[in-house]
Design a protein around this motif. Structure first.
Motif, short mmCIF file in Angstrom:
data_model
loop_
_atom_site.label_atom_id
_atom_site.label_comp_id
_atom_site.label_asym_id
_atom_site.label_seq_id
_atom_site.Cartn_x
_atom_site.Cartn_y
_atom_site.Cartn_z
N GLY A 41 0.79 -1.21 0.00
CA GLY A 41 0.00 0.00 0.00
C GLY A 41 0.83 1.27 0.00
N MET A 42 2.16 1.13 0.02
CA MET A 42 3.04 2.30 0.07
C MET A 42 4.02 2.34 -1.09
N GLY A 43 4.85 1.30 -1.23
CA GLY A 43 5.81 1.32 -2.32
C GLY A 43 6.97 0.38 -2.05
N TYR A 44 8.14 0.74 -2.56
CA TYR A 44 9.33 -0.10 -2.47
C TYR A 44 10.48 0.66 -1.84
N CYS A 45 11.41 -0.11 -1.26
CA CYS A 45 12.55 0.50 -0.58
C CYS A 45 13.79 -0.37 -0.81
N LEU A 46 14.87 0.26 -1.24
CA LEU A 46 16.16 -0.42 -1.39
C LEU A 46 16.92 -0.24 -0.09
N GLU A 47 17.25 -1.35 0.56
CA GLU A 47 17.90 -1.27 1.86
C GLU A 47 19.23 -2.00 1.85
N ASP A 48 20.17 -1.49 2.59
CA ASP A 48 21.49 -2.11 2.75
C ASP A 48 21.37 -3.21 3.78
N GLN A 49 21.53 -4.45 3.34
CA GLN A 49 21.35 -5.59 4.23
C GLN A 49 22.44 -5.66 5.30
N ASN A 50 23.52 -4.90 5.10
CA ASN A 50 24.62 -4.94 6.08
C ASN A 50 24.45 -3.92 7.20
#
Length: 215
Positions: free
Chosen positions: A205-214
């Motif tokens: 319901g909001m969108g996407y996010c690229l996150e640093d897994q580290n």
């Protein structure tokens, strides 16, 4: 990155907006000082490009308020030619100063320098090469298509922030796109297959996010 553009010339705003959106920025527009402050108070602004002469509050006044309450960068634009204008702007807290008329490419370079954006953006195992228009994972070219590269670029420039489908459509497909929003989901699914399933998180319901897994 969230960019605030404030100028009392609507055509100038639209030209600059198109330029910065193409580069992956999320852009907020204001035609006077009061509107600029309202947008600043209600959004997380990374950098403000302010025209000196605006109705309500001048760019210098808006600059002082932004600097008083945040760490956002400020670049002042002016058509004034007095020799002490740059001194006044810098004394008000501006991080940079540019006289009109100016080349939009120069403004973009100044903005990138202020935000310390290099030609490459690194997020965890991913490297986004802005000049080569390639995406690498652990140093290996993932073979991203043009749309996949543009999606990754926008998400990387807004690392850790949720980006809506509407914003992705505007910045990757263009403002004149009238197709289904679900096309974003299709491209995200294919992109995940190349850069890792866990790299891009879905916020329903909001969108996407690229996150640093580290981190």
């Amino acid at each position: 990155m969230n960019l605030l553009l404030a100028d009392d010339e609507p055509l100038m705003l639209q030209i600059l907006k198109a330029y910065f959106v193409k580069e992956g920025f999320q852009v907020f527009l204001a035609e006077d000082g009061e509107a600029a402050l309202n947008l600043f108070y209600n959004n997380q602004i990374d950098l403000a490009v302010l025209d000196w002469m605006m109705p309500g509050h001048s760019g210098v006044e808006v600059c002082r308020e932004i600097k008083r309450t945040s760490r956002a960068k400020v670049l002042l634009l002016t058509a004034k030619g007095e020799s002490d204008d740059e001194f006044v702007a810098l004394k008000a807290g501006a991080d940079d100063y540019l006289r009109k008329p100016f080349d939009s490419r120069i403004l973009l370079l100044r903005v990138k320098k202020l935000l310390q954006l290099s030609s490459k953006i690194i997020v965890g195992e991913l490297t986004v090469d802005l000049e080569g228009q390639k995406v690498y994972r652990r140093g290996v070219d993932v073979g991203a298509t043009h749309k996949e590269f543009e999606l990754t670029k926008v998400l990387a420039m807004n690392k850790g922030q949720i980006v809506t489908r509407k914003i992705l459509l505007d910045q990757v497909w263009g403002f004149d796109y009238f197709g289904e929003e679900r096309t974003v989901d299709t491209h995200i699914r294919r992109l995940r297959e190349k850069i890792g399933e866990d790299s891009i998180k879905t916020y329903r319901g909001m969108g996407y996010c690229l996150e640093d897994q580290n981190e």
